[in-house]
Each structure stands twice: as C-alpha cells, then as structure tokens.
Write an enzyme that holds these catalytic residues in place. Structure first.
Site, PDB file in Angstrom:
ATOM      1  N   GLY A 254      35.557   4.140  40.959  1.00 11.70           N
ATOM      2  CA  GLY A 254      34.957   3.092  40.193  1.00 11.70           C
ATOM      3  C   GLY A 254      33.698   3.787  39.522  1.00 11.70           C
ATOM      4  CG  PHE A 255      29.499   2.595  37.176  1.00 10.95           C
ATOM      5  CD1 PHE A 255      29.009   3.770  36.557  1.00 10.95           C
ATOM      6  CD2 PHE A 255      28.610   1.546  37.594  1.00 10.95           C
ATOM      7  CE1 PHE A 255      27.725   4.054  36.297  1.00 10.95           C
ATOM      8  CE2 PHE A 255      27.206   1.712  37.475  1.00 10.95           C
ATOM      9  CZ  PHE A 255      26.815   3.131  36.454  1.00 10.95           C
ATOM     10  CB  ILE A 256      28.402   2.669  42.013  1.00 19.84           C
ATOM     11  CG1 ILE A 256      27.754   1.727  41.178  1.00 19.84           C
ATOM     12  CG2 ILE A 256      27.395   3.136  43.185  1.00 19.84           C
ATOM     13  CD1 ILE A 256      27.018   0.609  41.469  1.00 19.84           C
TER      14      ILE A 256
ATOM     15  CG  ASP B 228      39.681   3.030  43.659  1.00 22.14           C
ATOM     16  OD1 ASP B 228      40.558   2.282  42.986  1.00 22.14           O
ATOM     17  OD2 ASP B 228      38.551   3.208  43.575  1.00 22.14           O
TER      18      ASP B 228
ATOM     19  N   GLY C 224      38.956   0.932  39.004  1.00 21.31           N
ATOM     20  CA  GLY C 224      38.527   2.200  38.834  1.00 21.31           C
ATOM     21  C   GLY C 224      39.548   3.132  38.222  1.00 21.31           C
TER      22      GLY C 224
ATOM     23  CG  LEU D 213      30.409   2.035  46.763  1.00 20.16           C
ATOM     24  CD1 LEU D 213      30.547   3.154  47.885  1.00 20.16           C
ATOM     25  CD2 LEU D 213      29.919   2.459  45.471  1.00 20.16           C
TER      26      LEU D 213
ATOM     27  CE1 TYR E 211      31.056  -9.335  43.979  1.00 21.68           C
ATOM     28  CE2 TYR E 211      28.786  -9.640  43.628  1.00 21.68           C
ATOM     29  CZ  TYR E 211      29.698  -8.743  43.851  1.00 21.68           C
ATOM     30  OH  TYR E 211      29.522  -7.425  43.905  1.00 21.68           O
TER      31      TYR E 211
ATOM     32  CE  LYS F 269      30.075  -7.318  47.207  1.00 19.69           C
ATOM     33  NZ  LYS F 269      30.529  -6.250  47.693  1.00 19.69           N
TER      34      LYS F 269
END
Length: 331
Positions: free
Chosen positions: A10-12, A31, A36, A74, A147, A151
């Site tokens: 993914g991005f981060i 993943d 991603g 993540l 969400y 979390k």
C-alpha cells in the site's frame, strides 16, 4: 531487524518497506493486493520477500511471520469510500484482521507496531488533540463512524495484548499522511485535488470548505514507526504522528491550484450527494504530538506546499486513476 509489513504494497506500507531496506533490515511483505499494488514495490521487488495472502488467513500469517522479530501492521480497509460502500467487508478486515495479526504475533512472540488512525477521535474538535482525549463518535448506525469504532477496538486489543500477555505493542495514530504513490481512488483529498488540477478539471470539495485539517508527509512519519517499535518505553502506549500546520479545505484547494499552476475552478459538493444521506464529518482535527516529540524527537518537517509538489511530480510521472467524481473533505 527482520520485519513483516502487513499491507506493505500500500501507500504508507511501501514507503515503510523502502525505509527499512535503506537501513539494511530484512523485509517480508504480506498483502492481498486488494488496495495495494505490486507497482508500489517495483523498485525494491528483488530485495523483499513477498507473500500474497490475507491477514485473515492464519497459514499465510504464520508463513510471513516466521523468522521475523518485528511486525508492522498496516493492512486495513482504506478510505471513507470503502467504509461507506462496503461496511461489512471493512469491519471484518479491520477487526478480525487485527485480531488475527495480534494472535499470530503472540504465538511467535514478536513485537508489533499497530497503525491506527486519527479517525478514532471522531467529532472531538478541541485544539491539539492528545492521546488521552475523549473519543466523540456519532451513531453506530451511521457508516461514517464504523471505521473509527473498529480502529478503537483494534487499539484496545493491542493494549490488552501488551498488558495481559506482555506483547511489545506500540500504537500510532497518523493524521492525514500524504505523499507520492497515494491514490485518490479511496477518497484521499490531496492526491484527488492534485489530479483534478493537473487535468484542468474542477476541484471538488465536500461541504462548505471550512473544515480544518493538518497534512503530514509520509517521509516524516515512517521513520518514527521504526524508532518507536524499537523503544521499549513506547510499548503499551499510543502516539499521535502528524503535522501541526493547519489549513481549511478551501485553503488546501487554493494551494493545490497555486503549486500546480492550475486555473481550475473550485466547486463544493454536499456530503449527502458525495456519500449518503446524513453523512457526518468533523469541523477540525489537529494533533498534539508532544508525546512523540519528547520520547523520540518526532517533528513533521515537510511543509504543505512541498507535500503537494511531491504528489504532483509523482502523478506527472505515473498518473493514477481516481474512482468517482468527488473526494472526501479529509481523511
């Protein structure tokens, strides 16, 4: 260190993978490539052990975690579009997935960094939110808050794994992390606005544009992940990670136009049209990062114009298609 990065494509996650490799750590990526992309890891593919699979698959988790001493978790459902449009899938991924990762880390006795979100603060709009501030959430029947609820429970599971089982868990709460390779497809506001500006399309903002947010460069955040998980003083604690440079969404759009040299107009889209009737957003979200600064010297060093410029340069090199015609006011 030999590290497992769930959601590493993914991005981060992909930026974290590159950072770890730059310091000669071994890296395993788990993943399922639902959000991603293998393209995000193309530059380091030969240096990474990639396991294609879901965090809900116990066998895949055990294979990926074998031999690792550190886990960076993540993998999660990404963006408000995903949460609103696929709420049950998102809840399973964010709740059951985190539970599975924590249980695997416990089986293998691995320290773990749990990536949470500033979303857990909900509608709390106080100046400089700190880690012990109250969470103010809307009705559980509004998908906007599913969400944040998930979390929060992820953090609770992580905390009690530390308290009850002695697992070395660190919780981080990123505030609007932005940078190259981030897609606007899931509702992330900066890459979407930049894409619209570069294409000469109207920049779409949700609501009246007075919502205030802080945006932080991914390059400022991922090093803190590594330092925190290695510091035993951080175990069992939560840390805000973000910038304190605050802007309204209208100001953000104007800065995107200036940095990209675009003359696109700015238009406002009602939340009900963008998402669903009764959709709720928060007026302000700004972090207090004192705890991370005092423990590890964390500080967001990249200014917003430079963040926008980096996103624009990345999109000029590798355009990313955005889903839908509108983007969320902030993530």
């Amino acid at each position: 260190m030999k590290a497992l990065v769930t959601g590493g494509a993914g991005f981060i996650g992909s930026h974290l993978v590159e950072h770890l490799l730059a310091f000669d750590h071994e890296v395993v990526v788990l993943d399922d490539f639902s959000t991603g992309s293998a393209e995000n890891l193309a530059a380091v593919a030969d240096d990474v052990t990639a396991v294609s699979g879901s965090i809900l698959d116990e066998d895949a988790l055990d294979r990926a975690m074998d031999g690792c001493d550190t886990v960076f978790h993540l993998a999660a459902a990404v963006g408000v579009h995903t949460i609103v449009n696929r709420p049950m899938e998102s809840l399973r991924r964010n709740l059951l997935g985190t539970q599975a990762v924590l249980e695997a880390a416990r089986r293998h006795a691995r320290r773990l960094l749990l990536v949470s979100s500033s979303e857990i603060y909900g509608k709390n709009t106080k100046d400089n939110l700190c880690e012990d501030d109250d969470r103010i959430l809307g009705s559980p029947l509004k998908s906007r808050w599913s969400y944040a609820a998930a979390k929060g429970l992820d953090e609770l599971m992580g905390f009690w794994c530390w308290r009850e089982y002695g697992l070395g868990v660190v919780i981080v709460r990123p505030f609007n992390v932005v940078g190259p390779r981030q897609s606007g497809a899931f509702g992330m506001v900066v890459p979407h606005l930049v894409e619209q500006a570069l294409a000469g399309q109207p920049l779409t903002l949700h609501g009246d544009g007075t919502q205030r947010r802080c945006f932080c460069a991914v390059a400022d955040v991922v090093p803190a992940f590594v330092v925190l998980v290695e510091d035993e003083r951080a175990h069992g604690r939560a840390f805000n990670l973000g910038s304190t440079e605050e802007v309204t969404m209208r100001q953000l759009a104007e800065r995107v136009l200036r940095v990209t040299n675009s003359d696109s107009p700015i238009v406002h889209v009602p939340y009900d049209r963008a998402y669903e009737p009764g959709f709720e957003d928060m007026a302000r979200r700004c972090p207090d990062t004192t705890r991370a600064r005092e423990l590890i010297g964390f500080r967001a060093r990249t200014c917003l114009d430079d963040i926008i410029a980096a996103v624009a340069a990345d999109q000029r090199r590798s355009p990313r298609e955005t889903v839908g015609a509108v983007t969320e006011g902030a993530t």
